[in-house]
Design a protein around this motif. Sequence first.
Motif, PDB file in Angstrom:
ATOM      1  N   TRP A  21       1.150 -10.976   1.022  1.00  4.83           N
ATOM      2  CA  TRP A  21      -0.251 -10.653   0.222  1.00  4.83           C
ATOM      3  C   TRP A  21      -0.800 -11.799  -0.120  1.00  4.83           C
ATOM      4  O   TRP A  21      -2.003 -11.567  -0.278  1.00  4.83           O
ATOM      5  CB  TRP A  21       0.404  -9.881  -1.090  1.00  4.83           C
ATOM      6  CG  TRP A  21      -0.598  -9.112  -2.055  1.00  4.83           C
ATOM      7  CD1 TRP A  21      -0.875  -9.461  -3.011  1.00  4.83           C
ATOM      8  CD2 TRP A  21      -1.414  -8.061  -1.536  1.00  4.83           C
ATOM      9  NE1 TRP A  21      -1.764  -8.541  -3.521  1.00  4.83           N
ATOM     10  CE2 TRP A  21      -2.088  -7.597  -2.730  1.00  4.83           C
ATOM     11  CE3 TRP A  21      -1.480  -7.190  -0.491  1.00  4.83           C
ATOM     12  CZ2 TRP A  21      -2.992  -6.698  -2.715  1.00  4.83           C
ATOM     13  CZ3 TRP A  21      -2.349  -6.079  -0.479  1.00  4.83           C
ATOM     14  CH2 TRP A  21      -3.009  -5.971  -1.526  1.00  4.83           C
ATOM     15  N   TRP A  24      -3.352 -12.784   2.519  1.00  2.00           N
ATOM     16  CA  TRP A  24      -4.379 -11.881   2.411  1.00  2.00           C
ATOM     17  C   TRP A  24      -5.221 -12.158   1.473  1.00  2.00           C
ATOM     18  O   TRP A  24      -6.611 -12.099   1.742  1.00  2.00           O
ATOM     19  CB  TRP A  24      -3.849 -10.394   2.271  1.00  2.00           C
ATOM     20  CG  TRP A  24      -4.802  -9.375   2.038  1.00  2.00           C
ATOM     21  CD1 TRP A  24      -5.395  -8.884   1.171  1.00  2.00           C
ATOM     22  CD2 TRP A  24      -5.349  -8.440   3.016  1.00  2.00           C
ATOM     23  NE1 TRP A  24      -6.369  -7.955   1.271  1.00  2.00           N
ATOM     24  CE2 TRP A  24      -6.209  -7.623   2.579  1.00  2.00           C
ATOM     25  CE3 TRP A  24      -5.217  -8.437   4.692  1.00  2.00           C
ATOM     26  CZ2 TRP A  24      -6.966  -6.666   3.576  1.00  2.00           C
ATOM     27  CZ3 TRP A  24      -5.646  -7.381   5.365  1.00  2.00           C
ATOM     28  CH2 TRP A  24      -6.794  -6.671   4.698  1.00  2.00           C
ATOM     29  N   ARG A  25      -4.910 -12.439   0.183  1.00  4.14           N
ATOM     30  CA  ARG A  25      -5.658 -12.942  -0.842  1.00  4.14           C
ATOM     31  C   ARG A  25      -6.562 -14.102  -0.661  1.00  4.14           C
ATOM     32  O   ARG A  25      -7.602 -14.140  -0.753  1.00  4.14           O
ATOM     33  CB  ARG A  25      -5.158 -12.893  -2.146  1.00  4.14           C
ATOM     34  CG  ARG A  25      -4.924 -11.443  -2.554  1.00  4.14           C
ATOM     35  CD  ARG A  25      -3.596 -11.581  -3.846  1.00  4.14           C
ATOM     36  NE  ARG A  25      -3.840 -12.556  -4.670  1.00  4.14           N
ATOM     37  CZ  ARG A  25      -3.042 -12.876  -5.481  1.00  4.14           C
ATOM     38  NH1 ARG A  25      -1.719 -12.794  -5.295  1.00  4.14           N
ATOM     39  NH2 ARG A  25      -3.197 -13.795  -6.572  1.00  4.14           N
ATOM     40  N   ALA A 147       2.312  -1.466   3.295  1.00  7.63           N
ATOM     41  CA  ALA A 147       2.432  -2.612   2.277  1.00  7.63           C
ATOM     42  C   ALA A 147       3.746  -3.611   2.742  1.00  7.63           C
ATOM     43  O   ALA A 147       3.635  -4.797   2.569  1.00  7.63           O
ATOM     44  CB  ALA A 147       2.579  -1.583   1.107  1.00  7.63           C
ATOM     45  N   LEU A 148       4.806  -2.653   3.120  1.00  7.84           N
ATOM     46  CA  LEU A 148       5.889  -3.428   3.518  1.00  7.84           C
ATOM     47  C   LEU A 148       5.573  -4.372   4.531  1.00  7.84           C
ATOM     48  O   LEU A 148       6.134  -5.473   4.662  1.00  7.84           O
ATOM     49  CB  LEU A 148       7.034  -2.349   3.872  1.00  7.84           C
ATOM     50  CG  LEU A 148       7.642  -1.696   2.469  1.00  7.84           C
ATOM     51  CD1 LEU A 148       8.560  -0.414   3.032  1.00  7.84           C
ATOM     52  CD2 LEU A 148       8.528  -2.533   1.612  1.00  7.84           C
ATOM     53  N   GLU A 151       3.852  -7.534   3.628  1.00  4.59           N
ATOM     54  CA  GLU A 151       4.708  -8.665   2.703  1.00  4.59           C
ATOM     55  C   GLU A 151       5.808  -9.218   3.563  1.00  4.59           C
ATOM     56  O   GLU A 151       6.405  -9.993   2.842  1.00  4.59           O
ATOM     57  CB  GLU A 151       5.043  -7.593   1.513  1.00  4.59           C
ATOM     58  CG  GLU A 151       3.936  -7.298   0.829  1.00  4.59           C
ATOM     59  CD  GLU A 151       4.377  -6.922  -0.751  1.00  4.59           C
ATOM     60  OE1 GLU A 151       5.487  -6.747  -0.964  1.00  4.59           O
ATOM     61  OE2 GLU A 151       3.503  -6.687  -1.433  1.00  4.59           O
ATOM     62  N   SER A 152       5.950  -8.738   4.660  1.00  6.16           N
ATOM     63  CA  SER A 152       6.957  -9.189   5.254  1.00  6.16           C
ATOM     64  C   SER A 152       6.712 -10.611   6.297  1.00  6.16           C
ATOM     65  O   SER A 152       5.422 -10.413   6.568  1.00  6.16           O
ATOM     66  CB  SER A 152       8.000  -8.046   6.288  1.00  6.16           C
ATOM     67  OG  SER A 152       6.990  -7.724   7.227  1.00  6.16           O
TER      68      SER A 152
END
Lengths: 158, 337
Positions: A21, A24-25, A147-148, A151-152
Amino acid sequence: MSCRSVTRYLPDLAVGALQGWSGWRVRRHVEECPSCRAEVARLRAVDARLRRALRAPEPPDDLWASIRREMAPVPVTARQPALRRRVSSAIVGLAATAAVTVALLQPWAPAPTPVAEAPRNEYAVRHVMSGWRDPLADQASLGTLAALMNESPQGKSP
Amino acid sequence: MILRLLVLLLLSLTSLRPSLAAADGAALLRRAYDQERKASYIATMTVRLPAAAGGTSTLVKVWRSAGRQRMEYLSGALKGRVLVDDGRRVLWLDSDSRTATPAPSGREAEALDLLLRNYQVSVSATERVAGRPATVLRVVPRHPPGPSRRVWVDRASSVILRTDSYNTDGQLLSSSAVTAITLGARTGASSFTAPAGYRVEAAPTARTWTREALSDQVGFPLATPAYLPPGFRLDEMSLARTGSGRPSAQLRYSDGLNSFSIFQHQHGPGMGRGPGWGRGRGWRGGRGAGMPGMGQCQLLAGGAGRSLRVFASDRVFLLVGDLPEATLRKIAASLPQ
């Protein structure tokens, strides 16, 4: 995110080590911010020069095949003189030993990770999410999986 | 005579049953698909992903209203995460940075026609979900191998109450099931937008690009495969900016239920035909099956399929999808080099 909060992540972003995440940001910010984008480009250029300088030669593709070839038993005909047979065997043995020695002593470092190559996981997340509009899309599951995966770390199962 | 007629009637009814069941299944699926776009309800669901992290399970609250929806994760690793879909785009809300990341949304009716051409839908049973009687539909590929689904459709409202998704290898990929539902519940429009104070990030939300516009963005003419698996067609072309931010073209192909994407972008710095390249050799020992530069086929996280990377002279292809490795390689081999 502000430029100030993003700065410390830029080196990791430049070498493709920023995941999840946060990654991504930060990437979103960099896409929109010319100065941070320029900084990432500078870092990538330095990284690319370093990697080129440190790159070790790749082992030839047919190395093991050639070793196997050299180690394969040589057909011996009945008419072959004993001396020639012994010399051939010695040559084959020496060649095999030399090949194995070369293979073991070859100082190849792991090949460099391609610079600025996007982690495959992110493309996978994008592919998963592009199924959001499919007629039988199970959106609750798709959202959870994407989403998982996002974040992995790359290559690991979430 | 009457007995003979009765026997004939029974025989004809028996032979008609499978096709009637198939017709019923397809009709029920169409009705459920329409309801997905029209129904209003508030529900609590459990989502299980058996292939992810040894079996991830999470509780999700869902608000639906006329094609819009909001999901809030109530437990597990994603607790607190919110996702809203206003019918045009889906927004991922990040409470830490107060940002909303958009992606395209909206369903198309013709995609269901494609699905029904490529998949057989049949009624398999009647079961209860959250105390409600539901018809169980089995959706299986007409051109196996391929993924399959089991869908539980509420008999009273045609709302989908449970979905089990199996991948091409026949493994259960995910299962989402309603545990409680209030049909007809009204939800305010503000629930389907980014909350006040959230910044919606700029992202291309265009569904489909023209080939020329996308080629301009990535810097080379797009390549398309000469071979497609049976039933697949080009679904959309879009621009992806993942990883380093370098533009990548995504060509998505679909058969209505299954899909695969071909991403293509330029080589990164240090990835041209320098050391590490040669005739018949891929990067880092990625020896291809009769194709220069074809990398290893990798299983993706969470059972999401496979990926295959191919290095061509001026670009990198990445194929991603739930397809057998041999099929991915066949598609890759048909790409112009």
